[in-house]
Design a protein around this motif. Sequence first.
Motif, PDB file in Angstrom:
ATOM      1  N   HIS A  64       0.841  -1.206   0.000  1.00 25.09           N
ATOM      2  CA  HIS A  64       0.000   0.000   0.000  1.00 25.09           C
ATOM      3  C   HIS A  64       0.878   1.258   0.000  1.00 25.09           C
ATOM      4  O   HIS A  64       0.657   2.191  -0.779  1.00 25.09           O
ATOM      5  CB  HIS A  64      -0.895  -0.043   1.245  1.00 25.09           C
ATOM      6  CG  HIS A  64      -1.943   1.024   1.282  1.00 25.09           C
ATOM      7  ND1 HIS A  64      -3.010   0.966   2.130  1.00 25.09           N
ATOM      8  CD2 HIS A  64      -2.076   2.184   0.596  1.00 25.09           C
ATOM      9  CE1 HIS A  64      -3.770   2.038   1.940  1.00 25.09           C
ATOM     10  NE2 HIS A  64      -3.216   2.789   1.026  1.00 25.09           N
ATOM     11  N   GLU A  68       1.108   4.345  -2.705  1.00 23.59           N
ATOM     12  CA  GLU A  68       0.877   5.763  -2.405  1.00 23.59           C
ATOM     13  C   GLU A  68       2.081   6.612  -2.812  1.00 23.59           C
ATOM     14  O   GLU A  68       1.924   7.717  -3.339  1.00 23.59           O
ATOM     15  CB  GLU A  68       0.576   5.970  -0.907  1.00 23.59           C
ATOM     16  CG  GLU A  68      -0.649   5.258  -0.372  1.00 23.59           C
ATOM     17  CD  GLU A  68      -1.950   5.625  -1.070  1.00 23.59           C
ATOM     18  OE1 GLU A  68      -1.963   6.518  -1.926  1.00 23.59           O
ATOM     19  OE2 GLU A  68      -2.965   4.970  -0.769  1.00 23.59           O
ATOM     20  N   HIS A 103      -7.669  11.916  -0.715  1.00 20.32           N
ATOM     21  CA  HIS A 103      -7.501  10.902   0.310  1.00 20.32           C
ATOM     22  C   HIS A 103      -7.974  11.277   1.699  1.00 20.32           C
ATOM     23  O   HIS A 103      -8.627  10.522   2.365  1.00 20.32           O
ATOM     24  CB  HIS A 103      -6.006  10.585   0.423  1.00 20.32           C
ATOM     25  CG  HIS A 103      -5.668   9.253  -0.131  1.00 20.32           C
ATOM     26  ND1 HIS A 103      -4.763   9.109  -1.135  1.00 20.32           N
ATOM     27  CD2 HIS A 103      -6.118   8.031   0.166  1.00 20.32           C
ATOM     28  CE1 HIS A 103      -4.669   7.818  -1.420  1.00 20.32           C
ATOM     29  NE2 HIS A 103      -5.483   7.154  -0.650  1.00 20.32           N
ATOM     30  N   GLU A 126      -9.918   5.642   1.824  1.00 15.23           N
ATOM     31  CA  GLU A 126      -9.714   5.141   0.457  1.00 15.23           C
ATOM     32  C   GLU A 126     -11.018   5.161  -0.330  1.00 15.23           C
ATOM     33  O   GLU A 126     -11.020   5.427  -1.529  1.00 15.23           O
ATOM     34  CB  GLU A 126      -9.154   3.714   0.493  1.00 15.23           C
ATOM     35  CG  GLU A 126      -7.799   3.575   1.156  1.00 15.23           C
ATOM     36  CD  GLU A 126      -6.679   4.206   0.340  1.00 15.23           C
ATOM     37  OE1 GLU A 126      -6.866   4.446  -0.864  1.00 15.23           O
ATOM     38  OE2 GLU A 126      -5.615   4.467   0.924  1.00 15.23           O
ATOM     39  N   GLU A 157      -6.743   2.677  -5.622  1.00 17.07           N
ATOM     40  CA  GLU A 157      -7.548   3.097  -4.463  1.00 17.07           C
ATOM     41  C   GLU A 157      -8.675   2.098  -4.188  1.00 17.07           C
ATOM     42  O   GLU A 157      -9.011   1.843  -3.032  1.00 17.07           O
ATOM     43  CB  GLU A 157      -8.137   4.502  -4.665  1.00 17.07           C
ATOM     44  CG  GLU A 157      -7.159   5.604  -5.020  1.00 17.07           C
ATOM     45  CD  GLU A 157      -6.018   5.808  -4.037  1.00 17.07           C
ATOM     46  OE1 GLU A 157      -5.802   4.963  -3.156  1.00 17.07           O
ATOM     47  OE2 GLU A 157      -5.304   6.805  -4.189  1.00 17.07           O
ATOM     48  N   HIS A 160      -7.088  -0.689  -2.385  1.00 13.71           N
ATOM     49  CA  HIS A 160      -6.826  -0.300  -0.982  1.00 13.71           C
ATOM     50  C   HIS A 160      -8.116  -0.338  -0.163  1.00 13.71           C
ATOM     51  O   HIS A 160      -8.136  -0.784   0.976  1.00 13.71           O
ATOM     52  CB  HIS A 160      -6.229   1.109  -0.909  1.00 13.71           C
ATOM     53  CG  HIS A 160      -4.932   1.248  -1.638  1.00 13.71           C
ATOM     54  ND1 HIS A 160      -4.459   2.454  -2.099  1.00 13.71           N
ATOM     55  CD2 HIS A 160      -3.999   0.316  -1.999  1.00 13.71           C
ATOM     56  CE1 HIS A 160      -3.297   2.268  -2.699  1.00 13.71           C
ATOM     57  NE2 HIS A 160      -3.004   0.977  -2.661  1.00 13.71           N
TER      58      HIS A 160
HETATM   59 FE   FE2 Z   1      -4.793   4.721  -1.514  1.00 13.19          FE
END
Ligand code: FE2
Length: 249
Positions: A64, A68, A103, A126, A157, A160
């Motif tokens: 993750h 990012e 975000h 997310e 995303e 996530h």
């Molecule tokens: Fe993300």
Amino acid sequence: MSASIGAVIDWMLRPVHHWVWSDFDRRVRKLIAFGEVEGDGGRDILRAAELTPDPLLRRLYLAHAIDELHHADLFRRRSAALLRTRSTRSSGLFNATPLPGGHGLDDLRIDGEPDYRLLAFLHVAEKAAAGRFAIYREIVDDDPSTRAIFEEILRDEVFHMNYTYTQLARISPASYRRHVWRARASRLWKRYLRVAAVVAGLLGSAILTLQYFVLIPPFAWLAKRAEKREVPGWVPIPREHVESPTSLY
Ligand SMILES: [Fe+2]
Ligand SMILES: [Fe+2]
């Protein structure tokens, strides 16, 4: 229900999103801001990977965080490419972005947070990011390179959003829904506080301006009228005032 409220708010804010992205300078600033938020989020999640006692979560947090940081890189490179095509002019009228980034990972706190709370927070953040980036992808239709970045990031995303929910259900099967609701409430509360602070600032300025124009003029008029009644020069002391002008009593 909270998700649908978010969708309605995003729909209502569509004209504002259009306004933000329609201007070249604002678009560049927005991309730079996204790059910073994504980079900060990536570093925080990297810290979470160091701290978690769960080996599976460590691997997922690491993946993750890499995503990012990659998003941050994409946004930075795109904003730099746009800047190279045209030098930005600072309009001075409005240099900030009125809406939060995709975000909201800037609210993230890692140290001392248990995994279930972090996962719930990440899931909500997310999900909001996925909804917001889907809107941006449509809005930047005139700019295929930026649109392609939103396409790519949106896929990440969604991943996530899904893995955080699955993992939350795994580590906290009895209460994962409660954690998600609490994270949503906390996010809404923080958003409310931000909006309330802005509104309070605007109201404070408006009330002070109003006081300046409504309350001060009568006092200024009374002071000027009193000044006209004053006799210029020395004023004789009336006879009934017998006390010495140099005495303290
Ligand atoms: Fe993300
Ligand atoms: Fe991201």
